[in-house]
Enzyme design. Structure first.
Site, mmCIF file in Angstrom:
data_model
loop_
_atom_site.group_PDB
_atom_site.id
_atom_site.type_symbol
_atom_site.label_atom_id
_atom_site.label_comp_id
_atom_site.label_asym_id
_atom_site.label_seq_id
_atom_site.Cartn_x
_atom_site.Cartn_y
_atom_site.Cartn_z
ATOM 1 N N HIS A 166 -5.510 -14.098 -13.322
ATOM 2 C CA HIS A 166 -4.162 -14.494 -12.904
ATOM 3 C C HIS A 166 -3.834 -13.946 -11.515
ATOM 4 O O HIS A 166 -4.464 -12.996 -11.049
ATOM 5 C CB HIS A 166 -3.116 -13.946 -13.882
ATOM 6 C CG HIS A 166 -3.223 -14.458 -15.270
ATOM 7 N ND1 HIS A 166 -3.485 -13.643 -16.353
ATOM 8 C CD2 HIS A 166 -3.104 -15.711 -15.778
ATOM 9 C CE1 HIS A 166 -3.520 -14.365 -17.465
ATOM 10 N NE2 HIS A 166 -3.295 -15.623 -17.137
ATOM 11 N N CYS A 253 1.027 -7.680 -18.364
ATOM 12 C CA CYS A 253 0.657 -8.628 -19.425
ATOM 13 C C CYS A 253 1.293 -8.312 -20.765
ATOM 14 O O CYS A 253 1.481 -9.198 -21.605
ATOM 15 C CB CYS A 253 -0.865 -8.625 -19.631
ATOM 16 S SG CYS A 253 -1.858 -8.937 -18.174
#
Length: 258
Positions: A166, A253
Site C-alpha cells: 500500500h 493497518c
C-alpha cells in the site's frame, strides 16, 4: 485530533493470511500480546478504543483499515466501505458495514469495477492521497474522490508500481505538515509541499507511523528512524510490531481512526 478508534482482535489463523514478507510465521501468543500493547498505546494517547471480536474465517481481518475509510464531516463521521483488491478479503466487508451502519452519519461504498483498500489512503488536513496500485485501481480512486469531494475534501490519486502492499507502507504523516517517507517517493510532485524526513536505509518499515494529533506512535526497533524523528523535535512512542510485520501489517493497518 484522533479521539476514537476501532480495532479487531486477530484471528487465530492470522498466519495463513496474505503476505509478501519472508520473515517467517507470526508467533500467535506474541501477536495477541502485541495487539493488546497497540490498544493500550492508543488508550494512553487519549483515544477511546472499540475492540471488535475476531473474524476467524478471515485471517487478515485484524487489518481493519483496509475495509473502510472514516471521514470527519460537519455533521459527524461518514465512512466509505472499501472493496479490497485482495479478493479473499472481500468477505470481511459485510461485518464491518453492518457495524458502521449504526455508528456513522453517512455510509458510501466502492463498487465494481472499482476496488480500493484503506491502506492506500492517507488523509492530511483537507486532502486525501490515494495510492493506485495492485490493491487500489483507478476506478476505486475515482469513486472515492467523487465522494470525498462532495464532503468538502480534495483527493489526489498517486499511481505507483513499487512492489509494496500500500501507499502508506512507505509513508505517513508524523507532524502537522511533515511526512516520514521512503526515498523512492520523496521526489514525487504530489508531496512537494510537505517537509519530508527520509526513512533511513534498511528501515523503510518504520515509515508507517501513526500520528494521533498530539502523540506519534512508531514501530519499535528502528533506532535510526527514531533518531531522525527526535532530531526534528518529535518524541515518538515505540510499539512492538514484529509479528504483524511478518504479515505485511503496520501501525496504521490495525485501526480505523476518527
Amino acid at each position: 485530533m484522533i479521539t476514537k478508534a476501532i480495532v479487531r482482535t486477530p484471528a487465530a489463523d492470522m498466519a495463513s493470511g496474505i503476505t509478501g514478507a519472508d520473515l517467517g510465521k507470526p508467533d500467535m501468543k506474541l501477536t495477541f500480546a502485541q495487539h493488546e500493547g497497540y490498544v493500550e498505546a492508543l488508550r494512553k494517547a487519549g483515544v477511546e478504543v472499540t475492540v471488535l471480536e475476531a473474524q476467524e474465517d478471515y485471517p487478515d481481518s485484524v487489518f481493519v483499515e483496509d475495509v473502510a475509510v472514516m471521514i470527519p464531516t460537519a455533521s459527524g463521521v461518514a465512512a466509505i466501505i472499501a472493496r479490497p483488491g485482495a479478493g479473499p478479503r472481500r468477505g470481511e466487508v459485510e461485518n464491518m458495514k453492518s457495524y458502521l451502519k449504526t455508528f456513522v452519519s453517512e455510509l458510501f461504498e466502492i463498487t465494481d469495477p472499482g476496488f480500493m483498500e484503506g491502506g492506500d489512503v492517507m488523509l492530511v488536513k483537507d486532502t486525501f492521497y490515494v495510492g493506485v496500485d495492485k490493491r487500489t485501481n483507478q476506478s476505486g480512486c475515482d469513486q472515492f474522490a467523487a465522494v470525498v469531494e462532495k464532503l468538502g475534501y480534495k483527493c489526489i490519486c498517486v499511481p505507483f508500481e513499487n512492489g509494496i502492499p500500500h501507499l502508506k507502507t512507505e509513508m505517513s504523516q508524523v507532524a502537522e505538515n511533515t511526512l516520514l517517507i521512503a526515498e523512492r517517493f520523496a521526489d514525487r510532485p504530489e508531496f512537494k509541499d510537505f517537509k519530508k524526513i527520509i526513512a533511513p536505509k534498511g528501515e523503510s518499515y518504520a515509515a508507517n507511523c501513526l500520528f494521533l494529533g498530539e502523540t506519534l506512535l512508531m514501530p519499535a526497533g528502528f533506532p535510526k528512524t527514531r533518531a531522525a524523528l527526535v532530531e526534528e523535535g518529535l518524541n515518538p512512542v515505540e510499539v512492538e510490531m514484529t509479528e504483524f510485520r511478518k504479515m505485511d501489517g503496520g501501525l496504521t493497518c490495525l485501526s480505523l481512526r476518527f
